[in-house]
Design an enzyme around this catalytic site. Structure first.
Site, mmCIF file in Angstrom:
data_model
loop_
_atom_site.group_PDB
_atom_site.id
_atom_site.type_symbol
_atom_site.label_atom_id
_atom_site.label_comp_id
_atom_site.label_asym_id
_atom_site.label_seq_id
_atom_site.Cartn_x
_atom_site.Cartn_y
_atom_site.Cartn_z
ATOM 1 N N GLN A 85 0.815 -1.212 0.000
ATOM 2 C CA GLN A 85 0.000 0.000 0.000
ATOM 3 C C GLN A 85 0.853 1.269 0.000
ATOM 4 O O GLN A 85 0.585 2.200 -0.740
ATOM 5 C CB GLN A 85 -0.925 0.011 1.226
ATOM 6 C CG GLN A 85 -1.717 1.286 1.420
ATOM 7 C CD GLN A 85 -2.750 1.523 0.354
ATOM 8 O OE1 GLN A 85 -3.230 0.587 -0.276
ATOM 9 N NE2 GLN A 85 -3.110 2.769 0.135
ATOM 10 N N GLU A 86 1.862 1.298 0.829
ATOM 11 C CA GLU A 86 2.634 2.522 1.017
ATOM 12 C C GLU A 86 3.601 2.837 -0.122
ATOM 13 O O GLU A 86 3.755 3.994 -0.484
ATOM 14 C CB GLU A 86 3.405 2.451 2.342
ATOM 15 C CG GLU A 86 2.537 2.575 3.567
ATOM 16 C CD GLU A 86 1.911 3.951 3.731
ATOM 17 O OE1 GLU A 86 2.458 4.946 3.218
ATOM 18 O OE2 GLU A 86 0.864 4.026 4.389
ATOM 19 N N SER A 87 4.282 1.816 -0.658
ATOM 20 C CA SER A 87 5.332 2.117 -1.644
ATOM 21 C C SER A 87 5.349 1.184 -2.845
ATOM 22 O O SER A 87 6.198 1.358 -3.723
ATOM 23 C CB SER A 87 6.701 2.037 -0.967
ATOM 24 O OG SER A 87 6.993 0.683 -0.633
#
Length: 184
Positions: A85-87
């Site tokens: 999700q983040e990167s």
């Protein structure tokens, strides 16, 4: 009970325990489902299938995810899904707000707890597991801990819209977690 029946009883119980452990281990990758090496191998395979992470990156990051998750008692699949999700597994990711690395941690906010270089993959993953554990202790649920990861506890409580955004984020992380679980 005759000796043959005892042997059969013990054998059946051992077989049942082994099967249950294997089933649980395939989906959770928790500390009771095998060695770090065997769990890392399963996670690596899952990352490649579910998220199309390159084999070399999946093999490098999987032990870091497993060990950090074990250290802070966080589900390894949650840590892996959070990274997605983040990167999207980009180690060099940097946001406009200054968040860095695989798990997009804001150094100025977490500098007292995550004192090492957050550009380091191992440190970044370890710090995210620490943060998730911390938020889980505050909230009592992994879903809410994930929402807090996105907006912080104060942000979560500040308004309906911020809470809505955080819940949407947590649902997306859960979807990634389920995708990974299905790929294992």
């Amino acid at each position: 009970m005759p000796t043959q029946q005892k042997k059969s009883f013990y054998f059946n119980n051992i077989l049942l325990i082994t099967l249950l452990s294997a089933l649980a281990g395939c989906t959770t990758l928790g500390p009771h489902s095998g060695s770090v090496a065997s769990r890392s191998l399963r996670l690596s395979s899952g990352l490649q299938k579910a998220y199309t992470v390159s084999p070399s990156k999946a093999q490098r990051l999987s032990p870091m995810i497993i060990e950090s998750a074990d250290q802070y008692q966080v589900p390894p699949l949650l840590v892996a899904a959070l990274i997605k999700q983040e990167s999207n597994y980009n180690s060099a990711a940097r946001s406009v707000t200054g968040a860095v690395g695989l798990t997009q941690i804001i150094p100025s906010y977490w500098q007292e707890k995550c004192v090492e270089d957050l550009h380091s993959e191992a440190t970044n993953i370890q710090c995210s597991a620490y943060i998730l554990n911390h938020y889980h202790e505050l909230s009592g649920s992994w879903f809410k801990a994930t929402a807090y990861y996105n907006v912080g506890p104060a942000g979560y409580k500040s308004s309906f819209w911020t809470r809505h955004k955080a819940k949407k984020y947590a649902r997306q992380v859960r979807r990634y977690e389920n995708d990974l679980k299905a790929a294992l």
